[in-house]
Design an enzyme around this catalytic site. Sequence first.
Site, PDB file in Angstrom:
ATOM      1  CG  ASP A 141      -2.005   1.120   1.178  1.00  0.00           C
ATOM      2  OD1 ASP A 141      -2.687   1.372   2.246  1.00  0.00           O
ATOM      3  OD2 ASP A 141      -2.393   1.381  -0.035  1.00  0.00           O
ATOM      4  CE  LYS A 144      -1.190   3.269  -3.717  1.00  0.00           C
ATOM      5  NZ  LYS A 144      -1.103   2.802  -2.611  1.00  0.00           N
ATOM      6  CG  ASP A 169      -5.530  -0.116  -0.898  1.00  0.00           C
ATOM      7  OD1 ASP A 169      -5.379   0.856  -0.240  1.00  0.00           O
ATOM      8  OD2 ASP A 169      -6.626  -0.511  -1.359  1.00  0.00           O
ATOM      9  CG  ASN A 170      -4.810   2.024  -3.153  1.00  0.00           C
ATOM     10  OD1 ASN A 170      -3.866   1.939  -2.520  1.00  0.00           O
ATOM     11  ND2 ASN A 170      -5.953   2.696  -3.237  1.00  0.00           N
ATOM     12  CD  GLU A 199      -8.484   4.661   0.334  1.00  0.00           C
ATOM     13  OE1 GLU A 199      -8.751   3.717   0.014  1.00  0.00           O
ATOM     14  OE2 GLU A 199      -7.322   5.179   0.434  1.00  0.00           O
TER      15      GLU A 199
HETATM   16  C1  LIG Z   1       9.894   4.609  -2.356  1.00  0.00           C
HETATM   17  C2  LIG Z   1       9.360   3.086  -2.075  1.00  0.00           C
HETATM   18  N1  LIG Z   1       9.351   2.704  -0.768  1.00  0.00           N
HETATM   19  C3  LIG Z   1       8.776   2.811   0.425  1.00  0.00           C
HETATM   20  N2  LIG Z   1       9.218   2.700   1.647  1.00  0.00           N
HETATM   21  C4  LIG Z   1       8.432   2.923   2.781  1.00  0.00           C
HETATM   22  N3  LIG Z   1       7.597   3.705   2.921  1.00  0.00           N
HETATM   23  C5  LIG Z   1       7.095   4.265   1.625  1.00  0.00           C
HETATM   24  C6  LIG Z   1       7.728   3.905   0.566  1.00  0.00           C
HETATM   25  N4  LIG Z   1       6.884   4.507  -0.645  1.00  0.00           N
HETATM   26  C7  LIG Z   1       5.760   5.338   0.105  1.00  0.00           C
HETATM   27  N5  LIG Z   1       6.121   5.121   1.356  1.00  0.00           N
HETATM   28  C8  LIG Z   1       4.908   5.486   2.385  1.00  0.00           C
HETATM   29  O1  LIG Z   1       3.987   4.887   2.024  1.00  0.00           O
HETATM   30  C9  LIG Z   1       2.626   5.488   2.173  1.00  0.00           C
HETATM   31  C10 LIG Z   1       2.368   6.078   0.680  1.00  0.00           C
HETATM   32  C11 LIG Z   1       1.236   5.665   0.316  1.00  0.00           C
HETATM   33  C12 LIG Z   1       0.696   5.915  -1.381  1.00  0.00           C
HETATM   34  N6  LIG Z   1      -0.617   5.629  -1.521  1.00  0.00           N
HETATM   35  C13 LIG Z   1      -1.261   6.292  -2.200  1.00  0.00           C
HETATM   36  O2  LIG Z   1      -0.732   7.206  -3.036  1.00  0.00           O
HETATM   37  C14 LIG Z   1      -2.772   6.232  -2.175  1.00  0.00           C
HETATM   38  C15 LIG Z   1      -3.695   7.286  -2.964  1.00  0.00           C
HETATM   39  C16 LIG Z   1      -4.930   7.053  -2.862  1.00  0.00           C
HETATM   40  C17 LIG Z   1      -5.804   7.929  -3.527  1.00  0.00           C
HETATM   41  C18 LIG Z   1      -6.681   7.569  -4.557  1.00  0.00           C
HETATM   42  C19 LIG Z   1      -7.559   8.592  -5.170  1.00  0.00           C
HETATM   43  C20 LIG Z   1      -7.326  10.055  -4.936  1.00  0.00           C
HETATM   44  F1  LIG Z   1      -7.973  10.964  -5.573  1.00  0.00           F
HETATM   45  C21 LIG Z   1      -6.342  10.429  -4.152  1.00  0.00           C
HETATM   46  C22 LIG Z   1      -5.515   9.391  -3.543  1.00  0.00           C
HETATM   47  C23 LIG Z   1      -5.608   6.104  -2.086  1.00  0.00           C
HETATM   48  C24 LIG Z   1      -4.799   5.023  -1.630  1.00  0.00           C
HETATM   49  O3  LIG Z   1      -5.403   4.098  -0.946  1.00  0.00           O
HETATM   50  C25 LIG Z   1      -3.560   5.186  -1.439  1.00  0.00           C
HETATM   51  O4  LIG Z   1      -2.819   4.134  -0.753  1.00  0.00           O
HETATM   52  C26 LIG Z   1       3.079   7.127   2.552  1.00  0.00           C
HETATM   53  O5  LIG Z   1       3.208   6.931   4.327  1.00  0.00           O
HETATM   54  C27 LIG Z   1       4.580   6.889   2.260  1.00  0.00           C
HETATM   55  O6  LIG Z   1       5.736   7.634   3.125  1.00  0.00           O
HETATM   56 MG   LIG Z   2      -4.034   2.429  -0.326  1.00  0.00          MG
END
Ligand SMILES: CCNc1ncnc2c1ncn2[C@@H]1O[C@H](/C=C/CNC(=O)c2cc(-c3ccc(F)cc3)cc(O)c2O)[C@@H](O)[C@H]1O
Ligand SMILES: [Mg+2]
Length: 214
Positions: A141, A144, A169-170, A199
Amino acid sequence: TRSTRPQRLLKAVQKHATRGDPQSVISAIDHFCRHSEWAMNIGDEKGSILDSVVSEVNPEKVLELGTYCGYSTVRIARLLPPGARLITLEFNADYAAIARQVIIWAGLEDKVQLVEGASEDWIPRMKEHFGIETFDFVFLDHWKDRYLPDTKLMEDCGLLRKGTVLLADNVICPGVPDYLAYVRNSLSYKSCYFKSHLEYTKAEDGLEKSVFLG
Ligand SMILES: CCNc1ncnc2c1ncn2[C@@H]1O[C@H](/C=C/CNC(=O)c2cc(-c3ccc(F)cc3)cc(O)c2O)[C@@H](O)[C@H]1O
Ligand SMILES: [Mg+2]
């Protein structure tokens, strides 16, 4: 300075949830996101699907990629049998700090190891640093565009075994087209789609469950 949304989410948990009661933490976050401020937690509808898959797998070793505020961390950890462990990776220090507090409020700190760092740095260190042989269940999650490279990295690091379940997810919104094509076309996975909604909205989204065949 103005607080952040994760800080306001944590305040809502500490105000409305009962310490040590994971379900009340889940309900407090869902109420906050539905009635105050939307946040990218898996939510209650997809969360119920997550619950059913976790209960079916009954995993001992769990990896979560992308903790954010810890909502799915709490959902998963509350279902784990005694002795089971969840490692969750979060590379944003501010989010990690909020998630730690949410996990403690739920009383699940003994089952959860929150690692502040990037998946690509920590996946290769799971064996030597955490003594993990393979994972039984992985929840994806995070960013993406990282689902596919991190899945290939987990394969290369030997962290998946015959029967390991990946739940992503997603897969519709925002979407993970390269990951979906891979797990649906690879002979190494048996994949299926759980249709649901983004969600706290009426938009379509869903989860992809992929069993590694070894
Ligand atoms: C660099 C890759 N490695 C990583 N290692 C550790 N943590 C990571 C990493 N990437 C991202 N993260 C963390 O995970 C989280 C990122 C999640 C990204 N999720 C989304 O973009 C997302 C986005 C939406 C969404 C859907 C529709 C919209 F209009 C707007 C947003 C819905 C979701 O359920 C989502 O999960 C943050 O806490 C980030 O700091
Ligand atoms: Mg998500």
